[in-house]
Enzyme design. Structure first.
Site, PDB file in Angstrom:
ATOM      1  N   ASP A   1      -2.366   9.141 -10.501  1.00 52.21           N
ATOM      2  CA  ASP A   1      -2.405   8.043 -11.492  1.00 52.21           C
ATOM      3  C   ASP A   1      -1.008   7.690 -11.979  1.00 52.21           C
ATOM      4  O   ASP A   1      -0.659   6.524 -12.147  1.00 52.21           O
ATOM      5  CB  ASP A   1      -3.280   8.443 -12.689  1.00 52.21           C
TER       6      ASP A   1
ATOM      7  N   ASP B   1       0.876  -1.178   0.000  1.00 52.85           N
ATOM      8  CA  ASP B   1       0.000   0.000   0.000  1.00 52.85           C
ATOM      9  C   ASP B   1       0.907   1.220   0.000  1.00 52.85           C
ATOM     10  O   ASP B   1       1.844   1.311   0.775  1.00 52.85           O
ATOM     11  CB  ASP B   1      -0.895  -0.026   1.245  1.00 52.85           C
TER      12      ASP B   1
ATOM     13  N   ASN C   1      -2.441  12.885  -4.050  1.00 51.76           N
ATOM     14  CA  ASN C   1      -3.625  13.337  -4.782  1.00 51.76           C
ATOM     15  C   ASN C   1      -3.983  14.767  -4.401  1.00 51.76           C
ATOM     16  O   ASN C   1      -4.242  15.606  -5.275  1.00 51.76           O
ATOM     17  CB  ASN C   1      -4.828  12.451  -4.462  1.00 51.76           C
TER      18      ASN C   1
ATOM     19  N   GLU D   1      -4.872   2.123  -4.100  1.00 53.66           N
ATOM     20  CA  GLU D   1      -3.424   2.155  -4.285  1.00 53.66           C
ATOM     21  C   GLU D   1      -2.786   0.964  -3.594  1.00 53.66           C
ATOM     22  O   GLU D   1      -1.653   0.989  -3.195  1.00 53.66           O
ATOM     23  CB  GLU D   1      -2.808   3.481  -3.800  1.00 53.66           C
TER      24      GLU D   1
END
Ligand code: GH3
Ligand code: MG
Ligand code: MG
Length: 621
Positions: free
Chosen positions: A510, A493, A501, A536
């Site tokens: 992304d 993770d 973000n 993620e």
């Protein structure tokens, strides 16, 4: 008009017309000879009759002399007694066999013996003693009737005698009515007669006409005409019989041809017409038999071709529909093409990219032997974009591009080759059809691959998706249960990803996901299956790997992520990220292994890695 009738007509025209001409000439000649024969007969009869006339006249003259010089008659005349004169004249006439006498005296008048029509008279003068004319004496020794009968008997012709007062006598009834010329033709009672004659003195003055008459040749048929006619008839019959025979035999030969042709039309190819002899019919028969053989061979070929076509279509339908893998598809395509067109070898070549080189993927038969012709055909077909046939030496090769339906992209080439014989139009068409089908099938297989890949791939990262991950784990766990080698599992993770973000935007997030996925992929072995677990979070199933192996793998990946220098999408500078890992493993031969337990163990280890400060790997307990 049937052939036979035409032949007969032909013969008739060819034979009968000349025969008729010959017969006509024959008739003319025969009639001319008849005419001259009749003329000759008449001339002879005329001569005989005038000769007899002269003879009877000479006899009449002699009789007249006897009468004229008779002393007793002279004495009787001198006596002037009529009865005595008549008596003596009667006696004398009887003595000389006169048929009729007439004596005319200057002083005593006229004395006669006999009566009726007589011919060939003699006429003399009676001279008295003093030498002066005492009178005339006419004597005839034959009657007209006897003379005519005699002539008829001697010459065989009819006779007519005409004197100053009209007809004297005739052997031919009906001739009385006619004026008979000295020479020519007359018609008596419907018959045509030729006539000849002569004139002489008539008894008692005037002229006498003697005519002989004979049948003219124009009436009825003469013997020679009958002979000519008989010959003509015989020739006609012979010609007709010959024509009939010849036409029969010709017709029989034609009938045999006709029967054979009918048999052929009905599909019987074993029919054969006899070909004895060396005439045109024999040649025709030979040609006909050859044609029948050719037809039979052609039909056999057609049937073979049809069988091959049916087989090819069956195989195409079955196989192309059944398989969705390039390799087997191309194998089928080559095999079907080689069998379908009766080739000796074939190959399919494919290229990986849109401009890459072609590589032989599937071959059938001894391809190396035909390589020259196949290479040439392939190059030409690629340029032309359609079927091309080339000939190199005695080898003929056909090549056709394998096209995708969408955009007409050339995916590869399909080629076949054959030694010694060119490909027929039908074979070229079948080949093009097969190549078209093969192109479509390959495209379908490619599409299928794509769809299949898409179904198990995560779009953003290119890793396997969650579903595929679950499948893989389930498979490996099952394998381990059945005595398999066990497996390792790591889960990762990204640390503080929300902040990425929030700070740099979703796009940047992304990009980070894609880069981390790339590191994961590049670090994995062929048999490892990296997947995006969700958000993620990512995971890698590691078949045949124990816990320590999984840990080392995770650590290697972690360090690589840590080392990443990620460029910022907006503006200069770069970004670094870290990730936390949980490693778990399933030892080999676990009869009681459980997928959920394994995933839960790795997840728990990951949770502990987060809790203990992130950017680290924690082994499951
Ligand atoms: P921690 O270190 O505890 O893992 O902190 P974190 O920020 O990573 O925690 P959290 O799991 O709460 O945040 C995950 C975030 O990941 C939330 C979500 O917006 C973001 N995220 C999930 N999927 C995607 C994605 O596909 N693209 C982007 N850009 N962000 C994603
Ligand atoms: Mg998270
Ligand atoms: Mg996170």
């Amino acid at each position: 008009m049937s052939f036979r009738n035409r032949l007969i007509a032909f013969f008739v025209v060819l034979v009968i017309l000349p025969l008729i001409v010959v017969a006509a000439v024959g008739f003319v000649l025969a009639s001319e000879s008849e005419q001259s024969k009749t003329e000759g007969r008449l001339l002879e009869a005329q001569r005989a009759s005038s000769g007899l006339f002269g003879e009877f006249r000479d006899r009449a003259q002699a009789a007249a002399r006897v009468i004229g010089q008779d002393a007793q008659l002279s004495a009787a005349i001198r006596s002037g007694k009529r009865a005595r004169i008549q008596r003596r004249l009667d006696t004398l006439a009887s003595d000389v066999q006169a048929r009729r006498t007439t004596m005319t005296l200057a002083h005593a008048g006229r004395f006669e013996t006999g009566r009726g029509d007589v011919v060939a008279p003699a006429h003399t003068r009676l001279i008295d003693a003093e030498g002066g004319g005492a009178g005339t004496l006419d004597v005839s020794v034959i009657s007209a009737e006897d003379y005519a009968a005699l002539l008829e008997r001697v010459t065989g012709t009819d006779v007519a005698i005409r004197g100053p007062g009209g007809l004297r006598t005739t052997t031919l009834p009906g001739a009385a009515a006619e004026r008979l010329p000295e020479r020519g033709e007359v018609s008596v009672g419907g018959r045509t007669l030729r006539v000849r004659g002569f004139g002489g003195p008539a008894f008692g003055g005037g002229r006498l006409a003697v005519r002989v008459l004979a049948q003219a040749e124009t009436d009825g048929l003469s013997n020679s005409a009958i002979v000519v006619l008989a010959i003509l008839l015989a020739a006609l019959i012979a010609a007709f019989a010959f024509a009939l025979t010849v036409s029969r035999s010709l017709q029989a030969q034609i009938q045999r041809l006709l029967d054979a042709a009918k048999g052929l039309a009905a599909g019987d190819f074993r029919v054969a017409v006899p070909t004895e002899g060396k005439d045109e019919f024999a040649a025709l028969g030979t040609q006909f038999n050859e044609m029948a053989r050719q037809l039979e061979r052609r039909l056999d070929e057609l049937q073979l071709e049809r069988r091959r076509l049916r087989e090819a279509i069956r195989r195409v339908g079955q196989s192309f529909g059944r398989t969705l893998e390039r390799g087997p598809l191309l194998e089928i395509a080559v095999q079907t093409a080689v069998d379908g067109v009766g080739a000796h070898a074939g190959r399919a070549a494919l290229r990986s990219g849109s401009q890459g080189r072609f590589e032989e993927v599937s071959g059938e038969g001894d391809v190396s032997r035909f390589r020259g012709a196949i290479d040439a055909a392939e190059a030409a077909a690629l340029r032309a974009g359609s079927t091309v046939e080339t000939e190199v030496g005695d080898v003929c090769a056909l090549s056709h591009p394998l096209r995708a339906q969408e955009g007409g992209r050339i995916l590869g080439m399909l080629s076949v080759a054959r030694a010694g014989e060119k490909f027929t139009q039908g074979e070229r068409e079948l080949f093009a059809y097969l190549a078209g089908q093969a192109g479509v099938s390959i495209e379908n297989a490619d599409l299928h691959d794509t769809v299949k890949r898409q179904a198990v791939t995560d779009e953003l990262t290119g890793l396997f998706n969650h579903r595929r991950f679950q499948e893989v784990i389930a498979n490996e766990v099952e394998r381990t249960k059945r005595g398999g080698p066990g497996m390792g599992l790591i889960m990762l993770d990204i640390d503080n990803f929300k902040r990425v973000n929030d700070t740099y935007g979703h796009m940047q997030g992304d990009l980070v996901l894609r880069e981390v996925a790339r590191v994961l992929r590049e670090s994995s072995r062929e048999i490892d299956e990296p997947a995006r677990y969700g958000g993620e979070e990512m995971a890698v199933a590691l078949p045949g790997t124990d816990l320590e192996g999984a840990y080392l793998f995770a650590e290697r990946v972690r360090r690589s992520i840590e080392a990443l220098d990620l460029p910022l999408i907006d503006g200069d500078g770069s970004l670094r990220v870290t990730a936390s890992f949980g490693a778990a493993a399933l030892p080999p031969n676990q009869a009681k292994a459980d997928k959920e337990d394994l995933v839960a163990a790795a997840d728990a280890a990951l949770y502990r890695a987060k809790r203990s400060g992130k950017n680290r790997t924690v082994r499951a307990e």
